[in-house]
Design a protein around this motif. Structure first.
Motif, PDB file in Angstrom:
ATOM      1  N   ARG A 103       0.831  -1.206   0.000  1.00 20.45           N
ATOM      2  CA  ARG A 103       0.000   0.000   0.000  1.00 20.45           C
ATOM      3  C   ARG A 103       0.868   1.260   0.000  1.00 20.45           C
ATOM      4  NH1 ARG A 103      -4.413  -1.493   4.626  1.00 20.45           N
ATOM      5  NH2 ARG A 103      -5.550  -3.070   3.441  1.00 20.45           N
ATOM      6  N   LEU A 104       1.902   1.239   0.882  1.00 17.43           N
ATOM      7  CA  LEU A 104       2.794   2.412   0.926  1.00 17.43           C
ATOM      8  C   LEU A 104       3.487   2.625  -0.415  1.00 17.43           C
ATOM      9  CD1 LEU A 104       4.451   2.041   4.454  1.00 17.43           C
ATOM     10  CD2 LEU A 104       2.857   3.821   3.709  1.00 17.43           C
ATOM     11  N   GLN A 105       3.936   1.541  -1.013  1.00 14.50           N
ATOM     12  CA  GLN A 105       4.616   1.655  -2.292  1.00 14.50           C
ATOM     13  C   GLN A 105       3.668   2.208  -3.343  1.00 14.50           C
ATOM     14  OE1 GLN A 105       6.343  -1.998  -3.617  1.00 14.50           O
ATOM     15  NE2 GLN A 105       7.361  -1.063  -5.354  1.00 14.50           N
ATOM     16  N   GLU A 106       2.418   1.735  -3.341  1.00 16.62           N
ATOM     17  CA  GLU A 106       1.458   2.228  -4.332  1.00 16.62           C
ATOM     18  C   GLU A 106       1.184   3.708  -4.138  1.00 16.62           C
ATOM     19  OE1 GLU A 106      -1.948  -0.250  -3.757  1.00 16.62           O
ATOM     20  OE2 GLU A 106      -1.041  -1.993  -4.726  1.00 16.62           O
ATOM     21  N   LYS A 107       1.102   4.169  -2.851  1.00 19.28           N
ATOM     22  CA  LYS A 107       0.764   5.566  -2.596  1.00 19.28           C
ATOM     23  C   LYS A 107       1.969   6.490  -2.761  1.00 19.28           C
ATOM     24  CE  LYS A 107      -3.240   4.868   0.194  1.00 19.28           C
ATOM     25  NZ  LYS A 107      -4.142   5.528   1.040  1.00 19.28           N
ATOM     26  N   ILE A 108       3.162   6.009  -2.426  1.00 12.61           N
ATOM     27  CA  ILE A 108       4.338   6.881  -2.445  1.00 12.61           C
ATOM     28  C   ILE A 108       5.085   6.811  -3.770  1.00 12.61           C
ATOM     29  CG2 ILE A 108       6.596   7.221  -1.354  1.00 12.61           C
ATOM     30  CD1 ILE A 108       5.367   6.322   1.258  1.00 12.61           C
ATOM     31  N   GLU A 109       5.019   5.682  -4.449  1.00 11.71           N
ATOM     32  CA  GLU A 109       5.826   5.500  -5.648  1.00 11.71           C
ATOM     33  C   GLU A 109       5.500   6.529  -6.736  1.00 11.71           C
ATOM     34  OE1 GLU A 109       7.316   1.741  -8.326  1.00 11.71           O
ATOM     35  OE2 GLU A 109       5.250   1.734  -7.621  1.00 11.71           O
ATOM     36  N   GLY A 110       4.214   6.744  -6.977  1.00 15.59           N
ATOM     37  CA  GLY A 110       3.820   7.718  -8.022  1.00 15.59           C
ATOM     38  C   GLY A 110       4.350   9.110  -7.738  1.00 15.59           C
ATOM     39  N   PRO A 111       4.042   9.703  -6.570  1.00 25.48           N
ATOM     40  CA  PRO A 111       4.557  11.048  -6.276  1.00 25.48           C
ATOM     41  C   PRO A 111       6.089  11.111  -6.241  1.00 25.48           C
ATOM     42  CG  PRO A 111       2.738  10.539  -4.792  1.00 25.48           C
ATOM     43  CD  PRO A 111       3.033   9.301  -5.571  1.00 25.48           C
ATOM     44  N   LEU A 112       6.768  10.065  -5.743  1.00 23.50           N
ATOM     45  CA  LEU A 112       8.232  10.077  -5.739  1.00 23.50           C
ATOM     46  C   LEU A 112       8.786  10.077  -7.156  1.00 23.50           C
ATOM     47  CD1 LEU A 112       9.315   7.701  -2.823  1.00 23.50           C
ATOM     48  CD2 LEU A 112       9.624  10.161  -2.996  1.00 23.50           C
ATOM     49  N   MET A 113       8.176   9.308  -8.024  1.00 23.11           N
ATOM     50  CA  MET A 113       8.632   9.288  -9.420  1.00 23.11           C
ATOM     51  C   MET A 113       8.422  10.662 -10.060  1.00 23.11           C
ATOM     52  SD  MET A 113      10.014   6.442  -9.893  1.00 23.11           S
ATOM     53  CE  MET A 113      10.208   6.305 -11.639  1.00 23.11           C
ATOM     54  N   ASP A 114       7.270  11.297  -9.772  1.00 24.13           N
ATOM     55  CA  ASP A 114       7.025  12.642 -10.296  1.00 24.13           C
ATOM     56  C   ASP A 114       8.065  13.616  -9.759  1.00 24.13           C
ATOM     57  OD1 ASP A 114       4.854  11.698 -11.665  1.00 24.13           O
ATOM     58  OD2 ASP A 114       3.374  12.343 -10.169  1.00 24.13           O
ATOM     59  N   ALA A 115       8.367  13.540  -8.445  1.00 21.85           N
ATOM     60  CA  ALA A 115       9.365  14.434  -7.841  1.00 21.85           C
ATOM     61  C   ALA A 115      10.732  14.168  -8.457  1.00 21.85           C
ATOM     62  CB  ALA A 115       9.413  14.222  -6.325  1.00 21.85           C
ATOM     63  N   ALA A 116      11.060  12.891  -8.706  1.00 22.16           N
ATOM     64  CA  ALA A 116      12.341  12.564  -9.327  1.00 22.16           C
ATOM     65  C   ALA A 116      12.415  13.163 -10.724  1.00 22.16           C
ATOM     66  CB  ALA A 116      12.531  11.039  -9.363  1.00 22.16           C
ATOM     67  N   ARG A 117      11.313  13.121 -11.470  1.00 27.17           N
ATOM     68  CA  ARG A 117      11.304  13.713 -12.807  1.00 27.17           C
ATOM     69  C   ARG A 117      11.503  15.226 -12.745  1.00 27.17           C
ATOM     70  NH1 ARG A 117       6.186  10.909 -13.889  1.00 27.17           N
ATOM     71  NH2 ARG A 117       6.828   8.745 -13.933  1.00 27.17           N
ATOM     72  N   VAL A 118      10.822  15.844 -11.757  1.00 28.92           N
ATOM     73  CA  VAL A 118      10.952  17.299 -11.605  1.00 28.92           C
ATOM     74  C   VAL A 118      12.399  17.641 -11.260  1.00 28.92           C
ATOM     75  CG1 VAL A 118      10.302  19.264 -10.134  1.00 28.92           C
ATOM     76  CG2 VAL A 118       8.548  17.704 -11.007  1.00 28.92           C
ATOM     77  N   VAL A 119      13.003  16.903 -10.311  1.00 32.86           N
ATOM     78  CA  VAL A 119      14.385  17.158  -9.914  1.00 32.86           C
ATOM     79  C   VAL A 119      15.310  16.950 -11.119  1.00 32.86           C
ATOM     80  CG1 VAL A 119      16.299  16.306  -8.468  1.00 32.86           C
ATOM     81  CG2 VAL A 119      14.041  16.682  -7.470  1.00 32.86           C
ATOM     82  N   ALA A 120      15.064  15.905 -11.899  1.00 37.47           N
ATOM     83  CA  ALA A 120      15.888  15.648 -13.082  1.00 37.47           C
ATOM     84  C   ALA A 120      15.740  16.787 -14.087  1.00 37.47           C
ATOM     85  CB  ALA A 120      15.509  14.310 -13.710  1.00 37.47           C
ATOM     86  N   GLY A 121      14.501  17.259 -14.267  1.00 35.52           N
ATOM     87  CA  GLY A 121      14.279  18.374 -15.196  1.00 35.52           C
ATOM     88  C   GLY A 121      14.965  19.644 -14.727  1.00 35.52           C
ATOM     89  N   VAL A 122      14.854  19.925 -13.417  1.00 41.10           N
ATOM     90  CA  VAL A 122      15.490  21.121 -12.866  1.00 41.10           C
ATOM     91  C   VAL A 122      17.000  20.996 -13.002  1.00 41.10           C
ATOM     92  CG1 VAL A 122      15.910  22.397 -10.714  1.00 41.10           C
ATOM     93  CG2 VAL A 122      13.592  21.695 -11.320  1.00 41.10           C
ATOM     94  N   THR A 123      17.531  19.791 -12.755  1.00 38.62           N
ATOM     95  CA  THR A 123      18.976  19.568 -12.877  1.00 38.62           C
ATOM     96  C   THR A 123      19.422  19.809 -14.310  1.00 38.62           C
ATOM     97  OG1 THR A 123      18.876  17.916 -11.119  1.00 38.62           O
ATOM     98  CG2 THR A 123      20.818  17.874 -12.503  1.00 38.62           C
ATOM     99  N   ARG A 124      18.672  19.313 -15.282  1.00 36.04           N
ATOM    100  CA  ARG A 124      19.035  19.550 -16.679  1.00 36.04           C
ATOM    101  C   ARG A 124      18.967  21.031 -17.023  1.00 36.04           C
ATOM    102  NH1 ARG A 124      15.080  15.907 -19.465  1.00 36.04           N
ATOM    103  NH2 ARG A 124      14.757  15.002 -17.460  1.00 36.04           N
TER     104      ARG A 124
END
Length: 136
Positions: A103-124
């Motif tokens: 359950r935790l993985q299902e609820k946290i995985e999506g937002p963490l992946m989005d945050a990782a994408r945002v961080v990657a975009g900001v880094t680029r």
């Protein structure tokens, strides 16, 4: 004819003496056998006497050991039952932890992946900006 009669009587007498000697030997042999049989019977009587004295205590010991073994097996059976219940509770807790993890993985995985994408975009973006400043 008298000589023949004397020889026959002597032969019969000799045969009777041989038969008597053989009979005496047979009687001695029977006496030895009866002595051995008597010895064996005496030993058997002693053995039976010893067995009749020792057997009751031996049977009591066997009964006590049997009762103790029964108690030990009953105790082990109870302990195994408790252990089985504990293992079942452990399995249930493991299932609950796995369910919670999913359950935790299902609820946290999506937002963490989005945050990782945002961080990657900001880094680029920062890297691109830094490269652009460095070229000037």
């Amino acid at each position: 004819m008298e000589i023949l009669l004397m020889v026959a009587i002597a032969a019969i007498a000799l045969a009777l003496v041989a038969l008597a000697v053989w009979g005496i030997r047979l009687l001695r042999s029977l006496e030895d056998v009866s002595e051995r049989a008597s010895t064996v019977l005496r030993q058997s009587e002693e053995l039976i006497s010893t067995l009749s004295r020792e057997l009751p205590s031996l049977l009591r010991s066997v009964e006590a050991m049997s009762a103790q073994a029964t108690k030990t097996l009953d105790n082990a059976d109870q302990k195994l039952a408790v252990l089985g219940e504990s293992l079942e509770q452990f399995r249930e807790i493991s299932r609950r932890i796995n369910t919670l993890e999913q359950r935790l993985q299902e609820k946290i995985e999506g937002p963490l992946m989005d945050a990782a994408r945002v961080v990657a975009g900001v880094t680029r973006a920062v890297k691109t900006f830094a490269d652009a400043i460095n070229r000037r």
